[in-house]
Design a protein around this motif. Structure first.
Motif, PDB file in Angstrom:
ATOM      1  N   ALA A  24       0.824  -1.330   0.183  1.00 31.13           N
ATOM      2  CA  ALA A  24      -0.164  -0.159   0.087  1.00 31.13           C
ATOM      3  C   ALA A  24       0.984   1.283  -0.049  1.00 31.13           C
ATOM      4  N   GLU A  25       2.123   1.060   0.771  1.00 30.68           N
ATOM      5  CA  GLU A  25       2.879   2.552   0.882  1.00 30.68           C
ATOM      6  C   GLU A  25       3.808   2.540  -0.371  1.00 30.68           C
ATOM      7  N   GLY A  26       3.682   1.416  -1.336  1.00 31.67           N
ATOM      8  CA  GLY A  26       4.729   1.397  -2.411  1.00 31.67           C
ATOM      9  C   GLY A  26       6.055   1.161  -2.233  1.00 31.67           C
ATOM     10  N   ARG A  27       6.376   0.507  -1.156  1.00 30.04           N
ATOM     11  CA  ARG A  27       7.636  -0.001  -0.671  1.00 30.04           C
ATOM     12  C   ARG A  27       8.322  -1.226  -0.735  1.00 30.04           C
ATOM     13  N   LEU A  28       7.236  -1.965  -1.370  1.00 33.28           N
ATOM     14  CA  LEU A  28       7.896  -3.521  -1.604  1.00 33.28           C
ATOM     15  C   LEU A  28       9.175  -3.500  -2.594  1.00 33.28           C
ATOM     16  N   GLY A  29       8.912  -2.937  -3.585  1.00 30.06           N
ATOM     17  CA  GLY A  29      10.159  -2.989  -4.677  1.00 30.06           C
ATOM     18  C   GLY A  29      11.120  -2.313  -4.085  1.00 30.06           C
ATOM     19  N   GLY A  30      11.249  -1.432  -3.217  1.00 32.45           N
ATOM     20  CA  GLY A  30      12.338  -0.677  -2.757  1.00 32.45           C
ATOM     21  C   GLY A  30      13.069  -1.745  -1.635  1.00 32.45           C
ATOM     22  N   TYR A  31      12.092  -2.307  -0.757  1.00 28.94           N
ATOM     23  CA  TYR A  31      12.733  -3.370   0.035  1.00 28.94           C
ATOM     24  C   TYR A  31      13.563  -4.292  -0.530  1.00 28.94           C
ATOM     25  N   LEU A  32      12.931  -4.854  -1.717  1.00 25.82           N
ATOM     26  CA  LEU A  32      13.601  -5.895  -2.426  1.00 25.82           C
ATOM     27  C   LEU A  32      15.019  -5.305  -3.319  1.00 25.82           C
ATOM     28  N   ASP A  33      14.985  -4.102  -3.587  1.00 26.83           N
ATOM     29  CA  ASP A  33      15.877  -3.735  -4.447  1.00 26.83           C
ATOM     30  C   ASP A  33      17.025  -3.518  -3.406  1.00 26.83           C
ATOM     31  N   ALA A  34      16.823  -2.932  -2.091  1.00 24.07           N
ATOM     32  CA  ALA A  34      17.951  -2.873  -1.207  1.00 24.07           C
ATOM     33  C   ALA A  34      18.543  -3.992  -0.631  1.00 24.07           C
ATOM     34  N   ARG A  35      17.659  -4.661  -0.649  1.00 27.27           N
ATOM     35  CA  ARG A  35      17.887  -6.222   0.043  1.00 27.27           C
ATOM     36  C   ARG A  35      18.748  -7.118  -0.976  1.00 27.27           C
ATOM     37  N   TYR A  36      18.333  -7.147  -2.324  1.00 27.79           N
ATOM     38  CA  TYR A  36      18.867  -7.833  -3.423  1.00 27.79           C
ATOM     39  C   TYR A  36      19.304  -7.099  -4.705  1.00 27.79           C
ATOM     40  N   PRO A  37      20.238  -6.277  -4.531  1.00 27.32           N
ATOM     41  CA  PRO A  37      20.642  -5.421  -5.534  1.00 27.32           C
ATOM     42  C   PRO A  37      21.328  -5.987  -6.800  1.00 27.32           C
ATOM     43  N   ASN A  38      21.860  -7.153  -6.476  1.00 27.23           N
ATOM     44  CA  ASN A  38      22.850  -7.840  -7.643  1.00 27.23           C
ATOM     45  C   ASN A  38      21.870  -8.868  -8.641  1.00 27.23           C
ATOM     46  N   ARG A  39      22.382  -9.008  -9.819  1.00 32.41           N
ATOM     47  CA  ARG A  39      21.721  -9.892 -10.517  1.00 32.41           C
ATOM     48  C   ARG A  39      22.784 -11.146 -10.896  1.00 32.41           C
ATOM     49  N   HIS A  40      22.518 -12.162 -11.049  1.00 28.70           N
ATOM     50  CA  HIS A  40      23.648 -13.477 -11.301  1.00 28.70           C
ATOM     51  C   HIS A  40      23.797 -13.381 -12.769  1.00 28.70           C
ATOM     52  N   ALA A  41      25.012 -14.100 -13.103  1.00 26.86           N
ATOM     53  CA  ALA A  41      25.451 -14.154 -14.503  1.00 26.86           C
ATOM     54  C   ALA A  41      25.301 -15.630 -15.016  1.00 26.86           C
ATOM     55  N   VAL A  42      24.475 -16.428 -14.249  1.00 25.79           N
ATOM     56  CA  VAL A  42      24.360 -17.701 -14.848  1.00 25.79           C
ATOM     57  C   VAL A  42      22.966 -17.667 -15.768  1.00 25.79           C
ATOM     58  N   GLN A  43      23.343 -17.436 -17.208  1.00 25.50           N
ATOM     59  CA  GLN A  43      22.377 -17.360 -17.913  1.00 25.50           C
ATOM     60  C   GLN A  43      22.024 -18.526 -18.987  1.00 25.50           C
ATOM     61  N   SER A  44      23.012 -19.416 -19.120  1.00 21.58           N
ATOM     62  CA  SER A  44      22.956 -20.609 -20.160  1.00 21.58           C
ATOM     63  C   SER A  44      22.645 -21.972 -19.501  1.00 21.58           C
ATOM     64  N   ASP A  45      22.022 -22.794 -20.240  1.00 23.25           N
ATOM     65  CA  ASP A  45      21.754 -24.179 -19.371  1.00 23.25           C
ATOM     66  C   ASP A  45      23.064 -24.861 -19.122  1.00 23.25           C
ATOM     67  N   ARG A  46      24.087 -24.542 -19.862  1.00 28.77           N
ATOM     68  CA  ARG A  46      25.472 -25.053 -19.398  1.00 28.77           C
ATOM     69  C   ARG A  46      26.081 -24.647 -18.118  1.00 28.77           C
ATOM     70  N   ALA A  47      25.830 -23.238 -18.265  1.00 29.99           N
ATOM     71  CA  ALA A  47      26.150 -22.526 -16.724  1.00 29.99           C
ATOM     72  C   ALA A  47      25.452 -23.073 -15.678  1.00 29.99           C
ATOM     73  N   LEU A  48      24.341 -23.209 -15.989  1.00 30.15           N
ATOM     74  CA  LEU A  48      23.341 -23.489 -14.764  1.00 30.15           C
ATOM     75  C   LEU A  48      23.664 -24.862 -14.298  1.00 30.15           C
ATOM     76  N   TYR A  49      23.930 -25.816 -15.444  1.00 32.41           N
ATOM     77  CA  TYR A  49      24.420 -27.284 -14.997  1.00 32.41           C
ATOM     78  C   TYR A  49      25.704 -27.045 -14.133  1.00 32.41           C
ATOM     79  N   LEU A  50      26.544 -26.358 -14.614  1.00 31.51           N
ATOM     80  CA  LEU A  50      27.823 -26.222 -13.779  1.00 31.51           C
ATOM     81  C   LEU A  50      27.756 -25.846 -12.601  1.00 31.51           C
ATOM     82  N   TYR A  51      26.966 -24.643 -12.217  1.00 34.61           N
ATOM     83  CA  TYR A  51      26.410 -24.068 -11.120  1.00 34.61           C
ATOM     84  C   TYR A  51      25.950 -25.165 -10.104  1.00 34.61           C
ATOM     85  N   CYS A  52      24.911 -25.777 -10.609  1.00 36.54           N
ATOM     86  CA  CYS A  52      24.357 -26.768 -10.027  1.00 36.54           C
ATOM     87  C   CYS A  52      25.294 -28.166  -9.431  1.00 36.54           C
TER      88      CYS A  52
END
Length: 169
Positions: A24-52
């Protein structure tokens, strides 16, 4: 009238009220962005397999081998699942062969590394524990300390994602 929080329905009414207030206060997105600012680099199925495989090697050396790990664009929509583990058994010659597969919803290609790890850890834990019991969640917590908080925050992320789609439509 407040919207049903489908990803948080198992949580207490008090906690759901706090989430409704953030929305209601429009703060959910801000909470998530502050807590989890980064994105991972595991983009392909091969990279996902290796990560796993790296996570499995670190925490579950004696668990069965994984034959395939892929991002699956149909998981989120068709099965209402974010990850899926399967064991496909086939008779080859006189032997029964079981192939273990893990499928991760494609939406995790563009999320925080903690969310991807949480889903992979969850599916890997199923190699040792079939059910969602105490042993299963202890194993998840062992492989990813803070697992329960990250799972909750992932549910918040999915709620925010759904709300953003509704506003865009």
């Amino acid at each position: 009238m407040q919207q049903q929080l489908k990803y948080l329905s198992a949580y207490s009414a008090t906690l759901q009220a706090k989430v409704h207030r953030l929305i209601a206060e429009g703060r959910l997105g801000g909470y998530l962005d502050a807590r989890y600012p980064n994105r991972h680099a595991v983009q392909s199925d091969r990279a996902l397999y290796l990560y796993c495989c790296e996570l499995k090697q670190e925490f579950l050396r004696v668990a069965p081998a994984i034959d395939k790990v892929v991002y699956d664009s149909k998981l989120d929509v068709l099965r209402h699942a974010l990850g899926l583990h399967t064991a496909i058994s086939r008779v080859q010659g006189g032997k029964l062969k079981a192939k273990k597969e893990i499928r991760i919803a494609s939406l995790f290609k563009d999320t925080a590394p903690e969310f991807l790890k949480m889903i992979v850890v969850h599916e890997l834990a199923h190699l040792k524990e079939g059910d969602h019991n105490k042993a299963f969640y202890r194993l998840c917590e062992f492989m990813q300390p803070g697992y329960h908080q990250i799972e909750f925050d992932l549910r918040l992320y999915l709620t925010h994602r759904d709300l953003s789609r509704i506003k865009a439509a």
